[in-house]
Design a protein around this motif. Structure first.
Motif, PDB file in Angstrom:
ATOM      1  N   LYS A  73      -4.881  -6.699  -5.305  1.00 36.96           N
ATOM      2  CA  LYS A  73      -5.037  -5.717  -4.221  1.00 36.96           C
ATOM      3  C   LYS A  73      -6.413  -5.836  -3.583  1.00 36.96           C
ATOM      4  N   ARG A  74      -7.422  -6.042  -4.390  1.00 38.87           N
ATOM      5  CA  ARG A  74      -8.792  -6.171  -3.872  1.00 38.87           C
ATOM      6  C   ARG A  74      -8.925  -7.390  -2.974  1.00 38.87           C
ATOM      7  N   GLY A  75      -8.302  -8.504  -3.343  1.00 40.85           N
ATOM      8  CA  GLY A  75      -8.323  -9.697  -2.498  1.00 40.85           C
ATOM      9  C   GLY A  75      -7.663  -9.441  -1.154  1.00 40.85           C
TER      10      GLY A  75
ATOM     11  N   LEU B 109      -0.069  -0.314  -4.460  1.00 41.77           N
ATOM     12  CA  LEU B 109       0.629  -1.588  -4.318  1.00 41.77           C
ATOM     13  C   LEU B 109       2.045  -1.412  -3.778  1.00 41.77           C
ATOM     14  N   PRO B 110       2.822  -0.426  -4.252  1.00 43.96           N
ATOM     15  CA  PRO B 110       4.149  -0.243  -3.648  1.00 43.96           C
ATOM     16  C   PRO B 110       4.087   0.035  -2.144  1.00 43.96           C
ATOM     17  N   GLU B 111       3.088   0.794  -1.729  1.00 40.60           N
ATOM     18  CA  GLU B 111       2.925   1.077  -0.296  1.00 40.60           C
ATOM     19  C   GLU B 111       2.567  -0.198   0.467  1.00 40.60           C
ATOM     20  N   LEU B 112       1.700  -1.013  -0.096  1.00 37.91           N
ATOM     21  CA  LEU B 112       1.330  -2.279   0.529  1.00 37.91           C
ATOM     22  C   LEU B 112       2.517  -3.245   0.564  1.00 37.91           C
TER      23      LEU B 112
ATOM     24  N   ALA C 250      -1.275  -4.864   6.094  1.00 39.20           N
ATOM     25  CA  ALA C 250      -2.001  -4.228   4.985  1.00 39.20           C
ATOM     26  C   ALA C 250      -3.247  -3.518   5.511  1.00 39.20           C
ATOM     27  N   ARG C 251      -3.909  -4.140   6.488  1.00 42.47           N
ATOM     28  CA  ARG C 251      -5.111  -3.532   7.076  1.00 42.47           C
ATOM     29  C   ARG C 251      -4.801  -2.139   7.622  1.00 42.47           C
ATOM     30  N   ALA C 252      -3.657  -1.980   8.265  1.00 37.59           N
ATOM     31  CA  ALA C 252      -3.277  -0.675   8.805  1.00 37.59           C
ATOM     32  C   ALA C 252      -3.150   0.358   7.688  1.00 37.59           C
ATOM     33  N   VAL C 253      -2.610  -0.045   6.550  1.00 44.88           N
ATOM     34  CA  VAL C 253      -2.485   0.876   5.415  1.00 44.88           C
ATOM     35  C   VAL C 253      -3.868   1.243   4.882  1.00 44.88           C
ATOM     36  N   PHE C 254      -4.699   0.244   4.650  1.00 42.18           N
ATOM     37  CA  PHE C 254      -6.058   0.513   4.147  1.00 42.18           C
ATOM     38  C   PHE C 254      -6.849   1.368   5.137  1.00 42.18           C
ATOM     39  N   TRP C 255      -6.678   1.105   6.421  1.00 42.04           N
ATOM     40  CA  TRP C 255      -7.409   1.822   7.466  1.00 42.04           C
ATOM     41  C   TRP C 255      -7.007   3.287   7.482  1.00 42.04           C
ATOM     42  N   GLU C 256      -5.741   3.530   7.321  1.00 45.74           N
ATOM     43  CA  GLU C 256      -5.249   4.908   7.347  1.00 45.74           C
ATOM     44  C   GLU C 256      -5.512   5.656   6.042  1.00 45.74           C
ATOM     45  N   ARG C 257      -5.333   4.978   4.914  1.00 42.16           N
ATOM     46  CA  ARG C 257      -5.368   5.674   3.624  1.00 42.16           C
ATOM     47  C   ARG C 257      -6.604   5.384   2.776  1.00 42.16           C
ATOM     48  N   GLY C 258      -7.323   4.317   3.092  1.00 42.38           N
ATOM     49  CA  GLY C 258      -8.456   3.923   2.261  1.00 42.38           C
ATOM     50  C   GLY C 258      -7.992   3.021   1.122  1.00 42.38           C
ATOM     51  N   TYR C 259      -8.927   2.312   0.540  1.00 38.49           N
ATOM     52  CA  TYR C 259      -8.591   1.371  -0.537  1.00 38.49           C
ATOM     53  C   TYR C 259      -7.979   2.080  -1.741  1.00 38.49           C
TER      54      TYR C 259
ATOM     55  N   ALA D  66       4.740  -1.991   3.419  1.00 43.87           N
ATOM     56  CA  ALA D  66       4.145  -2.246   4.735  1.00 43.87           C
ATOM     57  C   ALA D  66       4.202  -3.726   5.119  1.00 43.87           C
ATOM     58  N   THR D  67       3.935  -4.591   4.160  1.00 45.05           N
ATOM     59  CA  THR D  67       3.869  -6.029   4.454  1.00 45.05           C
ATOM     60  C   THR D  67       5.215  -6.726   4.302  1.00 45.05           C
ATOM     61  N   GLY D  68       6.127  -6.108   3.566  1.00 44.00           N
ATOM     62  CA  GLY D  68       7.395  -6.763   3.273  1.00 44.00           C
ATOM     63  C   GLY D  68       7.270  -7.816   2.180  1.00 44.00           C
ATOM     64  N   LEU D  69       6.119  -7.839   1.513  1.00 41.90           N
ATOM     65  CA  LEU D  69       5.882  -8.819   0.454  1.00 41.90           C
ATOM     66  C   LEU D  69       6.149  -8.206  -0.913  1.00 41.90           C
ATOM     67  N   SER D  70       6.544  -9.036  -1.841  1.00 43.60           N
ATOM     68  CA  SER D  70       6.673  -8.585  -3.224  1.00 43.60           C
ATOM     69  C   SER D  70       5.284  -8.564  -3.853  1.00 43.60           C
ATOM     70  N   ARG D  71       5.171  -7.883  -4.952  1.00 46.48           N
ATOM     71  CA  ARG D  71       3.894  -7.831  -5.675  1.00 46.48           C
ATOM     72  C   ARG D  71       3.448  -9.243  -6.065  1.00 46.48           C
ATOM     73  N   SER D  72       4.404 -10.058  -6.510  1.00 39.19           N
ATOM     74  CA  SER D  72       4.036 -11.419  -6.918  1.00 39.19           C
ATOM     75  C   SER D  72       3.533 -12.230  -5.721  1.00 39.19           C
TER      76      SER D  72
END
Length: 192
Positions: A51-53, A30-33, A16-25, A36-42
């Motif tokens: 997302k903020r956490g 959430l779909p992109e995160l 997730a850090r790589a996504v935030f680093w490249e694109r900003g908060y 990237a992480t392979g995690l579901s929203r839940s």
């Protein structure tokens, strides 16, 4: 009884850090995160609250895994006189690596400073804390590198060097060659 977490939290935060680093908060959806992480929203909500956490966890991991290891020699109980030169040489090498997150995206914290998320109190504190930690570390490095200079000159050089780090990390996103030249300037100042 809650379900067992089936993923590596640290690895999810790094992805997730790589996504935030490249694109900003703000631009990281959430779909992109999720992709990237392979995690579901839940799973993201269960592990990080929202997302903020997840972003807060990404900032903490950025400090712990990227920033502090580079600053560690400047914060040793006995700072080597060469430590500050090594810091700038290492930072320059990191920014010179083609296709690295640092060379293309600069600093996650500084990028966040220029975005609306910086208005969030915890994020603002993290950015200010990084700035203070950088200035203090560089001041220790200057003191070890030039033990004969007075306190005012030491503070002035540490302030200039901190500003050059901020400039280089900011420029890296748009003009990597100029970012490298900025770090070369810092290295020249240390020779003088």
């Amino acid at each position: 009884m809650g379900r067992t977490q089936a993923f590596d939290t640290d690895e999810a935060v790094r992805l997730a850090r790589a996504v935030f680093w490249e694109r900003g908060y703000e631009e990281s959806s959430l779909p992109e995160l999720e992709r990237a992480t392979g995690l579901s929203r839940s799973s993201i909500y269960h592990a990080f609250g929202n997302k903020r956490g997840l972003f807060d966890a990404a900032l903490a991991s950025y400090l712990a895994e990227i920033i502090r290891p580079r600053l560690q020699p400047l914060n040793a109980s006995k700072v080597d006189p060469q430590a500050i030169t090594d810091y700038f040489t290492g930072l320059r090498a990191a920014l010179a690596q083609p296709n690295s997150l640092q060379s293309h995206n600069g600093c996650l914290l500084l990028n966040s400073a220029g975005a609306p998320i910086s208005n969030e109190q915890a994020v603002g504190r993290a950015i200010a804390g990084y700035r203070d930690e950088l200035a203090s570390s560089l001041s220790r490095g200057v003191s070890a590198h030039r033990p004969g200079i007075d306190d005012a000159a030491q503070d002035q050089l540490a302030t200039v060097l901190s500003s050059l780090v901020v400039a280089a990390m900011t420029l890296s996103r748009i003009d990597n060659a100029q970012a490298l030249a900025t770090l070369d300037t810092a290295l020249q100042l240390l020779k003088g």
